[in-house]
Design an enzyme around this catalytic site. Structure first.
Site, short mmCIF file in Angstrom:
data_model
loop_
_atom_site.label_atom_id
_atom_site.label_comp_id
_atom_site.label_asym_id
_atom_site.label_seq_id
_atom_site.Cartn_x
_atom_site.Cartn_y
_atom_site.Cartn_z
N TYR A 41 39.42 41.97 41.87
CA TYR A 41 39.84 42.73 43.06
C TYR A 41 39.12 42.28 44.32
O TYR A 41 39.72 42.14 45.37
CB TYR A 41 39.61 44.23 42.84
CG TYR A 41 40.58 44.79 41.83
CD1 TYR A 41 41.86 45.19 42.22
CD2 TYR A 41 40.26 44.84 40.48
CE1 TYR A 41 42.79 45.64 41.30
CE2 TYR A 41 41.19 45.30 39.55
CZ TYR A 41 42.45 45.70 39.96
OH TYR A 41 43.37 46.13 39.06
N GLU A 87 44.61 41.48 35.85
CA GLU A 87 44.79 42.47 36.93
C GLU A 87 44.38 41.84 38.25
O GLU A 87 43.36 41.15 38.32
CB GLU A 87 43.92 43.72 36.75
CG GLU A 87 44.39 44.65 35.68
CD GLU A 87 43.49 45.88 35.53
OE1 GLU A 87 42.84 46.29 36.52
OE2 GLU A 87 43.45 46.42 34.41
N HIS A 145 41.69 51.23 26.90
CA HIS A 145 41.58 51.25 28.36
C HIS A 145 40.96 52.60 28.74
O HIS A 145 41.57 53.41 29.44
CB HIS A 145 42.96 51.03 29.00
CG HIS A 145 42.92 50.54 30.42
ND1 HIS A 145 43.56 49.40 30.84
CD2 HIS A 145 42.34 51.05 31.53
CE1 HIS A 145 43.36 49.22 32.15
NE2 HIS A 145 42.64 50.22 32.59
N ARG A 185 52.06 44.38 30.58
CA ARG A 185 50.77 44.71 29.99
C ARG A 185 50.56 46.22 30.04
O ARG A 185 50.59 46.80 31.13
CB ARG A 185 49.64 43.99 30.74
CG ARG A 185 48.25 44.40 30.29
CD ARG A 185 47.13 43.57 30.97
NE ARG A 185 45.83 44.05 30.52
CZ ARG A 185 44.98 44.73 31.28
NH1 ARG A 185 45.25 44.99 32.55
NH2 ARG A 185 43.83 45.14 30.78
N ASN A 236 40.05 40.44 35.33
CA ASN A 236 40.55 41.31 36.39
C ASN A 236 39.75 41.06 37.66
O ASN A 236 38.53 41.12 37.62
CB ASN A 236 40.39 42.79 36.01
CG ASN A 236 41.24 43.17 34.80
OD1 ASN A 236 42.08 42.40 34.35
ND2 ASN A 236 41.01 44.36 34.29
C1 FCB Z 1 40.52 48.29 37.19
C2 FCB Z 1 41.13 49.07 36.05
C3 FCB Z 1 42.48 49.63 36.33
C4 FCB Z 1 42.60 50.12 37.75
C5 FCB Z 1 42.17 49.05 38.72
C6 FCB Z 1 42.33 49.41 40.17
O1 FCB Z 1 39.14 48.40 37.16
O2 FCB Z 1 41.21 48.28 34.89
O3 FCB Z 1 42.74 50.64 35.39
O4 FCB Z 1 41.90 51.28 37.91
O5 FCB Z 1 40.84 48.73 38.48
#
Ligand code: FCB
Length: 449
Positions: free
Chosen positions: A298, A354, A127, A84, A296
């Site tokens: 985290y 992500e 992006h 990607r 995405n």
């Molecule tokens: C996301 C982004 C990516 C990177 C990660 C850690 O928000 O899409 O570009 O910065 O976080």
């Protein structure tokens, strides 16, 4: 040696479940003034003292502009099914109305090489690196930018057509619109609720305008967008409203218009004077059907409503955190995906586009022992599996990131790669987390023979 275990009976073991790695243009390419590229808002923002840690910028980054061939070979060596990446808008349309063949060629080489090595390509069109010449006309505060995006999407998709396997219009519109135009901590550094909501509407409109164009030019590819979500949890029982508001502002605001054709009422009621101008027909454009939703993930937010009736993030002390300060909370990924399925009857298949962890990694005797990241991936792969078991259709998983890179306002200090980058020599070193991914994929491939 480390290897991730995939739970058995999982959809993830099937060969059509896509495992990949992800990057983005400004974070890795460098070559900022080469190949006909013109500046983006990030070049401009980085030049403002105090905006990015250590005064870092993406002028050279991982020098992927020159090293792309060896990087693609390295990706293939990991054994992933897909890569990607994102396209830098100002490489393709360096000036209003002008198409740059050299820019198209740069990405064509990468795409062809990926295909030659047996990998699919997932391409994000935006992006966050808006051409600076568009910012000078108001950027995402100007409705016209949405139409400029549609033109750019037309140029790319006419050129590549179905050669791009999966298109995504936007990456994390919440971040580009709100961090960039509402909170001022990302490019272009504008602050204000009104500005943030206006930018968000125009960004979503850009997505909607591009969808039919992409479908027409690349009828056999998949089309969708990528959002980020930090699910919210109440600090105590009285904080349910804070949870609702936090999720509504941070991700329902961006997914509801696409999947429900409307913005969430709770946000409209909360900010009555800051709502954007929505023209007749806009919501129908934005809610065009998508083939997949990229998510995405985290971490999560724990929230409460403070005495001024404002949502506050609670800083947790006794929890595991990564180098960037984000809590490690795999259960949040399962909860998020299950909640999305409950909220949207028409939720399309999901790709986790992500997921990853920041570290302060260094190479010792040729090795990078990123134990925390190995555990992070292991527990989040399990969380993905749990969501599948709970009935969510998930078709792929991408590690963020292929290699250490320019982490926006944090500069190079935060390393998210599964591959280590020495920025002085541009040497790449596979970390334990990359080797574990590789080992898992070898085992999966053997099982699928
Ligand atoms: C996301 C982004 C990516 C990177 C990660 C850690 O928000 O899409 O570009 O910065 O976080």
């Amino acid at each position: 040696m480390a290897k991730y275990e995939l739970p058995i009976n999982s959809r993830m073991l099937k060969s059509d479940f896509v495992f990949g790695v992800a990057t983005s243009s400004y974070q890795i390419e460098g070559g900022a003034e080469e190949g006909g590229r013109t500046p983006s808002i990030w070049d401009t923002f980085c030049a403002v003292p105090g905006k990015v840690d250590n005064g870092d910028n993406g002028a050279v980054a991982c020098d992927h502009y020159h090293l792309w061939k060896q990087d693609v070979a390295m990706i293939a060596e990991l054994g992933v099914d897909a890569y990607r990446l994102s396209i830098a808008w100002s490489r393709i349309v360096p000036r209003d109305g002008e198409v740059n063949p050299e820019g198209l060629k740069f990405y064509e080489n990468i795409i062809d090489e990926c295909h030659a090595l047996g990998m699919k390509v997932y391409v994000t069109l935006y992006h966050w690196d808006l051409p600076q010449y568009l910012e000078e006309k108001g950027g995402w505060l100007n409705r016209e930018t949405a139409y400029k995006f549609a033109q750019y999407a037309d140029i790319v998709s006419q050129h590549f057509g179905d050669k791009i396997d999966v298109y995504s219009t936007l990456n994390e519109p919440a971040v580009s619109a709100f961090l960039g135009y509402r909170f001022g901590i990302h490019a272009p550094g504008i602050k204000g609720n009104k500005e943030g909501f206006l930018a968000s509407h125009h960004t979503m409109l850009a997505h909607g305008l591009a969808m039919p164009i992409l479908r027409k030019n690349a009828p056999n590819s998949m089309h969708g967008l990528v959002v980020n979500a930090w699910p919210a949890y109440a600090e105590s029982e009285k904080d349910q409203f804070a949870v609702e508001l936090s999720e509504a502002e941070s991700y329902h605001w961006f997914v509801d218009p696409v999947l429900k054709g409307e913005y969430p009422a709770i946000v409209k009621e909360r900010y009555p004077y800051d709502m954007p101008m929505i023209l007749e027909g806009d919501m129908a454009i934005i809610s065009a059907p998508i083939d997949y939703l990229g998510v995405n993930y985290y971490s999560r937010n724990v929230v409460r409503l403070n005495e001024h009736n404002v949502v506050e993030k609670v800083v947790l002390e006794d929890v595991e955190k990564t180098h960037i300060g984000w809590e490690v909370y795999p259960q949040g990924l399962t909860d998020l995906l299950v909640a999305m399925k409950q909220r949207y009857d028409n939720l399309p298949p999901i790709y986790i586009t992500e997921n990853g962890a920041a570290g302060d990694d260094s190479v010792t005797d040729g090795e990078v022992n990123d134990t925390q990241r190995v555990n992070y991936f292991q527990t989040h792969l399990k969380a993905t599996h749990d969501a599948i078991e709970a009935g969510v259709q998930i078709d792929g998983y991408f590690a963020w990131s292929l290699m250490d890179n320019f982490e926006w306002a944090f500069g190079y200090e935060q390393r998210f790669g599964i591959v280590h980058v020495d920025y002085t020599t541009q040497t790449r070193t596979l970390k334990q987390s990359a080797k574990a991914y590789q080992a898992m994929l070898v085992e999966r491939a053997a099982g699928n023979k």
